[in-house]
Design a protein around this motif. Structure first.
Motif, PDB file in Angstrom:
ATOM      1  N   ASP A 347       0.816  -1.212   0.000  1.00 58.04           N
ATOM      2  CA  ASP A 347       0.000   0.000   0.000  1.00 58.04           C
ATOM      3  C   ASP A 347       0.850   1.263   0.000  1.00 58.04           C
ATOM      4  N   ALA A 348       2.040   1.192   0.586  1.00 54.57           N
ATOM      5  CA  ALA A 348       2.950   2.336   0.500  1.00 54.57           C
ATOM      6  C   ALA A 348       3.335   2.599  -0.950  1.00 54.57           C
ATOM      7  N   ALA A 349       3.519   1.535  -1.713  1.00 58.09           N
ATOM      8  CA  ALA A 349       3.920   1.677  -3.119  1.00 58.09           C
ATOM      9  C   ALA A 349       2.815   2.296  -3.968  1.00 58.09           C
ATOM     10  N   ALA A 352      -0.119   7.093  -4.154  1.00 62.37           N
ATOM     11  CA  ALA A 352       0.384   8.072  -5.122  1.00 62.37           C
ATOM     12  C   ALA A 352       0.418   9.483  -4.563  1.00 62.37           C
ATOM     13  N   ILE A 353      -0.155   9.692  -3.361  1.00 62.81           N
ATOM     14  CA  ILE A 353      -0.248  11.041  -2.803  1.00 62.81           C
ATOM     15  C   ILE A 353       0.912  11.321  -1.847  1.00 62.81           C
ATOM     16  N   LYS A 354       1.636  10.313  -1.426  1.00 60.86           N
ATOM     17  CA  LYS A 354       2.761  10.536  -0.511  1.00 60.86           C
ATOM     18  C   LYS A 354       3.789  11.454  -1.179  1.00 60.86           C
ATOM     19  N   GLY A 359      10.821   4.444  -3.985  1.00 59.08           N
ATOM     20  CA  GLY A 359      12.239   4.180  -3.732  1.00 59.08           C
ATOM     21  C   GLY A 359      12.719   4.857  -2.467  1.00 59.08           C
ATOM     22  N   GLU A 360      12.253   6.083  -2.243  1.00 59.47           N
ATOM     23  CA  GLU A 360      12.617   6.796  -1.013  1.00 59.47           C
ATOM     24  C   GLU A 360      12.004   6.135   0.214  1.00 59.47           C
ATOM     25  N   PHE A 361      10.818   5.555   0.064  1.00 62.35           N
ATOM     26  CA  PHE A 361      10.237   4.777   1.164  1.00 62.35           C
ATOM     27  C   PHE A 361      11.177   3.644   1.555  1.00 62.35           C
TER      28      PHE A 361
END
Length: 386
Positions: A347-349, A352-354, A359-361
């Motif tokens: 879900d982090a991937a 799209a709003i983060k 990659g930075e995650f």
């Protein structure tokens, strides 16, 4: 036919508990349903605290009418707003799973998306009351709006749950200047409602005890300081709190780079003694080499406590205890980082709003693993222990 709960509120209360909300093994969904245009209005006015009415759903449990507003200080964001969910804003005394409100953290200041959750877990492992945190997927009008965390608010329900009483005076420390417990005068208005904002007994808060506490910190002679402080603070518990923040390299806490920040201060009912409660720990893990003494000489409370040999020794022992709880690579903290990563990475991937890339995650998660490898080594070096 088996009878079902007849109302949204009844369904919420019979279907869910606080344990369900903060189950660390699950990644649940929160669904909010706004009237046409209201979500867009909330995002457009994200710097305001205007409430909007919406329906709320957690799994199969629904609450038909709650209040929702933008929240946060430095984390306010128009694309992915942090949210306060107030279940009693429009329906008096309405609760969900025993809560009057919940917080949805938008995770815009932490690319690993898990620093606060890990930090609060470590506080609790150290025996310090701290809000529970769990990850959730947020859907607004059936559209995925990203990965959030649901955070337990610090209020009278929190106090009753974690401290066993709620009759005292709660203050939310709201940063407004570089302040470090200096005594600026006897007038309570110099300290509240800013930076100490009353959150209980708002109409007639107990400012006298707060002012007396701060005066004692500043004006008591060295030979009487430890004895005088006992009436207002369990110094060893405070140093345990400080040890967690210090190990976590929290640059925006008690020894923050801009003065104190991100805590609640609670005066216990019927006593003068204060308890520190952590809040908003999403800029922890800032550096593996942040000194454990960084800014400790600027803060009146930490400076005076650490000047007393017995308390200095307690602080160093507390730091060692925190390191033992966190563990080396492969220990509790390292394992928990990996477990949460596996839980949220899909879900982090697709979030799209983060305000950072996927990659930075993963870079952020890698940095957390590095923290478990290098931070204890650095802290032991500063303490002169193996």
């Amino acid at each position: 036919m088996k009878l079902l709960c007849l109302s949204a509120c009844a369904l919420a209360m019979c279907a869910q508990t606080a344990t369900d909300i903060f189950d660390p093994a699950k990644l649940n969904d929160i669904r909010l349903n706004f009237a046409a245009g209201d979500w867009e209005k909330l995002r457009a006015t994200y710097l305001e605290d205007t409430y909007y009415k919406a329906g709320f759903q957690w799994q199969s449990a629904k609450v038909g009418s709650i209040g929702i507003r933008s929240r946060g200080n430095g984390s306010r964001n128009s694309a992915k707003p942090g949210l306060k969910l107030d279940f009693s804003q429009y329906v008096k005394d309405q609760t969900f799973a025993g809560f009057k409100s919940l917080v949805l953290d938008n995770l815009v200041q932490d690319r690993s998306m898990m620093a606060e959750r890990l930090s609060m877990e470590l506080f609790r492992k150290m025996g310090i009351p701290a809000p529970r945190v769990a990850h959730v997927r947020l859907y607004v009008n059936d559209k995925f709006e990203g990965l959030y965390t649901v955070v337990e608010p610090v209020d009278k329900i929190f106090l009753k749950t974690h401290l066993g009483e709620d009759s005292g005076q709660l203050f939310d420390y709201e940063w407004n200047s570089d302040y470090n417990f200096e005594y600026t005068g006897a007038d309570g208005g110099l300290y509240a409602p800013a930076p100490f904002e009353p959150k209980t007994n708002e109409k007639s808060p107990d400012l006298a005890t707060l002012v007396e506490f701060i005066r004692i910190l500043n004006e008591t002679s060295d030979d009487r300081f430890a004895a005088a402080l006992t009436e207002f603070l369990d110094a060893e518990k405070y140093l345990n709190y400080l040890a967690v923040e210090t190990f976590l390299a929290d640059m925006d806490g008690q020894l923050g780079d801009w003065g104190m920040n991100n805590f609640y201060l609670y005066r216990l009912g019927g006593k003068k003694q204060f308890v520190f409660l952590p809040w908003d720990k999403d800029v922890t893990f800032s550096s593996t080499t942040r000194s454990v003494w960084h800014n400790s000489d600027r803060n009146v409370l930490s400076r005076r406590l650490l000047a007393i040999p017995a308390y200095h020794d307690h602080f160093t022992r507390a730091l060692q205890q925190v390191m033992e709880l966190a563990g080396a690579p492969g220990g509790w903290l390292d394992t928990e980082i990996n477990r949460i990563k596996m839980q949220i990475q899909t879900d982090a991937a697709i979030d799209a709003i983060k305000p950072y890339s996927t990659g930075e995650f993963y870079d952020g998660v890698h940095d957390l693993h590095d923290f478990t490898r290098f931070r204890p080594q650095f802290v032991r070096g500063e303490l002169g222990v193996r």
